[in-house]
Design a protein around this motif. Structure first.
Motif, PDB file in Angstrom:
ATOM      1  N   LEU A 199      20.716  93.170   5.877  1.00  6.62           N
ATOM      2  CA  LEU A 199      20.097  91.904   6.222  1.00  6.62           C
ATOM      3  C   LEU A 199      20.886  91.256   7.353  1.00  6.62           C
ATOM      4  N   GLN A 200      20.185  90.499   8.184  1.00 10.55           N
ATOM      5  CA  GLN A 200      20.859  89.790   9.270  1.00 10.55           C
ATOM      6  C   GLN A 200      21.227  88.389   8.797  1.00 10.55           C
ATOM      7  N   PHE A 201      22.499  88.033   8.959  1.00 11.03           N
ATOM      8  CA  PHE A 201      22.950  86.697   8.578  1.00 11.03           C
ATOM      9  C   PHE A 201      23.375  85.926   9.819  1.00 11.03           C
ATOM     10  N   TYR A 202      23.326  84.600   9.687  1.00 11.87           N
ATOM     11  CA  TYR A 202      23.622  83.704  10.793  1.00 11.87           C
ATOM     12  C   TYR A 202      24.611  82.645  10.318  1.00 11.87           C
ATOM     13  N   PRO A 203      25.143  81.833  11.212  1.00  7.23           N
ATOM     14  CA  PRO A 203      26.104  80.818  10.772  1.00  7.23           C
ATOM     15  C   PRO A 203      25.598  79.913   9.657  1.00  7.23           C
ATOM     16  N   PHE A 204      24.282  79.647   9.621  1.00 12.29           N
ATOM     17  CA  PHE A 204      23.764  78.735   8.598  1.00 12.29           C
ATOM     18  C   PHE A 204      23.593  79.387   7.226  1.00 12.29           C
ATOM     19  N   ASP A 205      23.667  80.729   7.140  1.00 12.72           N
ATOM     20  CA  ASP A 205      23.559  81.364   5.815  1.00 12.72           C
ATOM     21  C   ASP A 205      24.612  82.443   5.584  1.00 12.72           C
ATOM     22  N   GLU A 206      25.617  82.493   6.446  1.00 17.28           N
ATOM     23  CA  GLU A 206      26.659  83.512   6.349  1.00 17.28           C
ATOM     24  C   GLU A 206      27.357  83.501   4.990  1.00 17.28           C
ATOM     25  N   ALA A 207      27.536  82.322   4.423  1.00 18.90           N
ATOM     26  CA  ALA A 207      28.254  82.191   3.153  1.00 18.90           C
ATOM     27  C   ALA A 207      27.468  82.736   1.973  1.00 18.90           C
ATOM     28  N   LYS A 208      26.194  83.089   2.182  1.00 19.61           N
ATOM     29  CA  LYS A 208      25.354  83.534   1.070  1.00 19.61           C
ATOM     30  C   LYS A 208      25.248  85.060   0.966  1.00 19.61           C
ATOM     31  N   LYS A 209      26.081  85.766   1.705  1.00 19.26           N
ATOM     32  CA  LYS A 209      26.019  87.229   1.669  1.00 19.26           C
ATOM     33  C   LYS A 209      26.213  87.789   0.275  1.00 19.26           C
ATOM     34  N   THR A 210      27.032  87.147  -0.521  1.00 22.03           N
ATOM     35  CA  THR A 210      27.319  87.648  -1.870  1.00 22.03           C
ATOM     36  C   THR A 210      26.390  87.069  -2.924  1.00 22.03           C
ATOM     37  N   ASP A 211      25.469  86.225  -2.529  1.00 21.08           N
ATOM     38  CA  ASP A 211      24.521  85.585  -3.452  1.00 21.08           C
ATOM     39  C   ASP A 211      23.335  86.530  -3.647  1.00 21.08           C
ATOM     40  N   PHE A 261      11.266  71.420   8.074  1.00 26.61           N
ATOM     41  CA  PHE A 261      11.403  69.981   7.848  1.00 26.61           C
ATOM     42  C   PHE A 261      12.545  69.355   8.658  1.00 26.61           C
ATOM     43  N   THR A 262      13.252  70.113   9.486  1.00 27.45           N
ATOM     44  CA  THR A 262      14.365  69.581  10.259  1.00 27.45           C
ATOM     45  C   THR A 262      14.029  69.582  11.751  1.00 27.45           C
ATOM     46  N   VAL A 263      14.962  69.070  12.563  1.00 31.62           N
ATOM     47  CA  VAL A 263      14.815  69.145  14.015  1.00 31.62           C
ATOM     48  C   VAL A 263      15.881  70.055  14.625  1.00 31.62           C
ATOM     49  N   TYR A 264      16.457  70.924  13.810  1.00 31.86           N
ATOM     50  CA  TYR A 264      17.383  71.923  14.336  1.00 31.86           C
ATOM     51  C   TYR A 264      16.592  73.074  14.966  1.00 31.86           C
ATOM     52  N   ASP A 265      17.253  73.812  15.852  1.00 34.91           N
ATOM     53  CA  ASP A 265      16.557  74.898  16.539  1.00 34.91           C
ATOM     54  C   ASP A 265      16.007  75.932  15.579  1.00 34.91           C
ATOM     55  N   ILE A 400      24.109  73.364  23.342  1.00 33.03           N
ATOM     56  CA  ILE A 400      23.267  74.472  22.904  1.00 33.03           C
ATOM     57  C   ILE A 400      23.659  75.801  23.555  1.00 33.03           C
ATOM     58  N   GLN A 401      24.093  75.740  24.790  1.00 33.77           N
ATOM     59  CA  GLN A 401      24.452  76.980  25.480  1.00 33.77           C
ATOM     60  C   GLN A 401      25.630  77.673  24.810  1.00 33.77           C
ATOM     61  N   ASN A 402      26.617  76.886  24.378  1.00 32.90           N
ATOM     62  CA  ASN A 402      27.816  77.460  23.769  1.00 32.90           C
ATOM     63  C   ASN A 402      27.811  77.406  22.251  1.00 32.90           C
ATOM     64  N   ASP A 403      26.869  76.659  21.695  1.00 30.89           N
ATOM     65  CA  ASP A 403      26.798  76.485  20.241  1.00 30.89           C
ATOM     66  C   ASP A 403      25.333  76.516  19.801  1.00 30.89           C
ATOM     67  N   PRO A 404      24.673  77.683  19.945  1.00 33.18           N
ATOM     68  CA  PRO A 404      23.224  77.749  19.707  1.00 33.18           C
ATOM     69  C   PRO A 404      22.808  77.455  18.270  1.00 33.18           C
ATOM     70  N   PHE A 405      23.722  77.583  17.317  1.00 31.39           N
ATOM     71  CA  PHE A 405      23.366  77.315  15.921  1.00 31.39           C
ATOM     72  C   PHE A 405      23.803  75.923  15.467  1.00 31.39           C
ATOM     73  N   GLU A 406      24.176  75.091  16.438  1.00 31.90           N
ATOM     74  CA  GLU A 406      24.428  73.667  16.181  1.00 31.90           C
ATOM     75  C   GLU A 406      25.439  73.443  15.053  1.00 31.90           C
ATOM     76  N   THR A 407      26.617  73.979  15.243  1.00 29.09           N
ATOM     77  CA  THR A 407      27.661  73.872  14.224  1.00 29.09           C
ATOM     78  C   THR A 407      28.722  72.838  14.569  1.00 29.09           C
ATOM     79  N   ASN A 408      28.815  72.434  15.834  1.00 26.79           N
ATOM     80  CA  ASN A 408      29.883  71.535  16.278  1.00 26.79           C
ATOM     81  C   ASN A 408      29.290  70.269  16.870  1.00 26.79           C
TER      82      ASN A 408
END
Length: 481
Positions: A199-211, A261-265, A400-408
């Motif tokens: 499965l492909q994981f991203y910064p917003f769900d990386e912590a759920k790999k073991t779930d 339901f959000t305004v994130y990318d 967005i260019q350097n932080d496409p997943f809006e973490t910072n």
């Protein structure tokens, strides 16, 4: 006799609306032969979950083939990450706040013109095959409409394949057909959980790999994506067999599921691929900012006409033909958390250019008390909404260019105050042009809908006993049907 009279009246009303639209439409070099247009819309699929958008662990060969044969857009957006508001933009050329459908399961304003009347007045049959989720019928007067079809063993209904195939084989005039799939929207297929490496994981769900429960859900989602791919393959076969090369085919998905339901990318950014042999150069990519409100203006220019009605969108036909010019400096987004299963008072707006994104959360905990009224019950729901999203600040700014997943979040970083000020001012100006309910109201507007009222228990949310059925008609700012 009564049925015949009803059909006659409905037909006359449809013809009258097309005539009125035609009178507002200025012809410009109308093509002698209009192309057919097919728009395939998937349901609740992240832009990240396609082979052509970088995920090689998901099965999307039909979409990937389209990208090879046409143009892939890297910066395509919807203005709201909910089904009905997203679709309303495609069909009206206006953002949800202007067309009226900014709450899920609610109607577009009666006075709004849609693609059915605009393209109908220009000689097209306008057809909907599959999921609708838009109303009223007086605005969306499809020449033909076929509902989704049940299929045994499937968690979702299928597109009406037989009707689509028959229509394409026998079409007598140019048509614009929207094929709206119900996949991969949950409920997903019930399949065993894949291993994390599959499965492909991203910064917003990386912590759920073991779930394991999460991996099982994602595995079902992947399986539903693959199933939708088989439907798309079928449609493309019909197009290639029955229609000429002068057919524009567009593929998209209404919004992302991970940011719904959000305004994130991950909610607002959408896949968008166009194939048009002889017009679009195969295997090309565009970085231009495009938006769902641009679709109708584009289709109208293709049909050889422009409308005097002021769309929010602009035609991207020059981009399809190879132009490198931008049509937008910014795109905008709306978040409305009322009128959904987990309804809460927490509206947000966003503005995004190619480098930065600014979000304002109008009922964050930081400003919650400024939204209080003299009514303790209203205040209680304002507080519930703010605290439900207690980790969301009043302002968010992302590179967005350097932080496409809006973490910072850079909103409080002194180095980025100029960018924040510029975008926040532009956002507020845009809200005024949209007659935004937040622009008109000094406090925090409450929205009353037929479903999911704030003060009533819902399927997924328990309202405290002391707040059950306490809100009165006068406590609401906006009523949506």
């Amino acid at each position: 006799m009564l049925i015949s009279l009803f059909i006659f009246i409905s037909s006359c009303q449809h013809q009258k609306k097309n005539q009125e639209t035609a009178e507002k439409t200025e012809a410009i070099d109308v093509p002698k032969e209009l192309p057919n247009i097919v728009f395939y819309l998937a349901d609740d699929q992240d832009v990240y979950d396609y082979g052509c958008y970088g995920n090689d662990k998901v099965h999307t060969p039909a979409v990937d083939k389209l990208a090879q044969e046409g143009m892939l857009f890297e910066n395509a957006f919807t203005g709201q990450a909910i089904c009905a508001p997203s679709r309303s933009q495609l069909f009206t050329g206006k953002y949800p706040l202007r067309n009226g459908c900014f709450v899920n399961h609610t109607s577009t304003y009666d006075a709004i013109e849609s693609v059915t009347s605009y393209l109908g007045a220009l000689g097209f049959d306008v057809v909907l095959a599959g999921k609708s989720h838009v109303k009223p019928s007086s605005v969306y007067q499809w020449d033909k409409e076929w509902k989704p079809v049940e299929k045994e063993g499937s968690p979702r209904d299928y597109i009406p394949m037989d009707s689509i195939a028959s229509y394409m084989a026998n079409a007598k005039k140019p048509f614009c057909m929207f094929i709206a799939s119900m996949f991969p929207h949950g409920k997903y297929f019930d399949v065993p959980p894949k291993n994390a490496e599959d499965l492909q994981f991203y910064p917003f769900d990386e912590a759920k790999k073991t779930d394991e429960a999460y991996r099982k859900k994602r595995s079902g989602y992947y399986r539903s994506i693959a199933e939708d791919n088989t439907q798309l393959e079928f449609v493309l076969e019909q197009v290639d067999e029955h229609l000429s090369d002068d057919t524009l085919f567009i593929y998209s998905a209404d919004h992302g599921v991970s940011g719904k339901f959000t305004v994130y990318d991950r909610g607002l950014k959408v896949p968008f691929i166009a194939r048009w042999p002889g017009v679009i150069k195969s295997g090309t990519r565009s970085k231009a900012l495009v938006h769902y409100t641009d679709v109708l203006p584009t289709l109208m220019e293709i049909a050889g006409a422009t409308s005097k009605t002021d769309f929010d969108g602009k035609s991207f036909l020059p981009i399809l033909k190879g132009s490198q010019e931008e049509i937008h400096e910014c795109v905008y987004g709306v978040q409305t958390n009322q009128g959904i299963l987990s309804a809460a008072i927490f509206p947000a707006r966003m503005i995004r250019d190619k480098k930065y994104k600014y979000i304002r959360n109008f009922n964050s905990v930081e400003v919650m008390e400024q939204n209080f009224t003299d009514n303790p019950y209203v205040n209680a729901f304002i507080e519930i909404g703010a605290k439900k999203f207690k980790d969301s600040p009043f302002e968010e700014l992302y590179d967005i260019q350097n932080d496409p997943f809006e973490t910072n979040n850079l909103a409080k970083n002194p180095k980025f105050q100029t960018e924040k000020q510029r975008l926040s001012q532009d956002l507020l100006k845009w809200m005024e042009t949209q007659d935004d309910i937040l622009s008109e109201h000094s406090g925090m507007p409450l929205i009353k809908t037929k479903r999911f009222d704030l003060d009533k228990d819902r399927e997924t949310l328990r309202v405290p006993d002391s707040l059950q059925n306490v809100l009165k008609k006068e406590d609401y700012t906006v009523f949506k049907s």
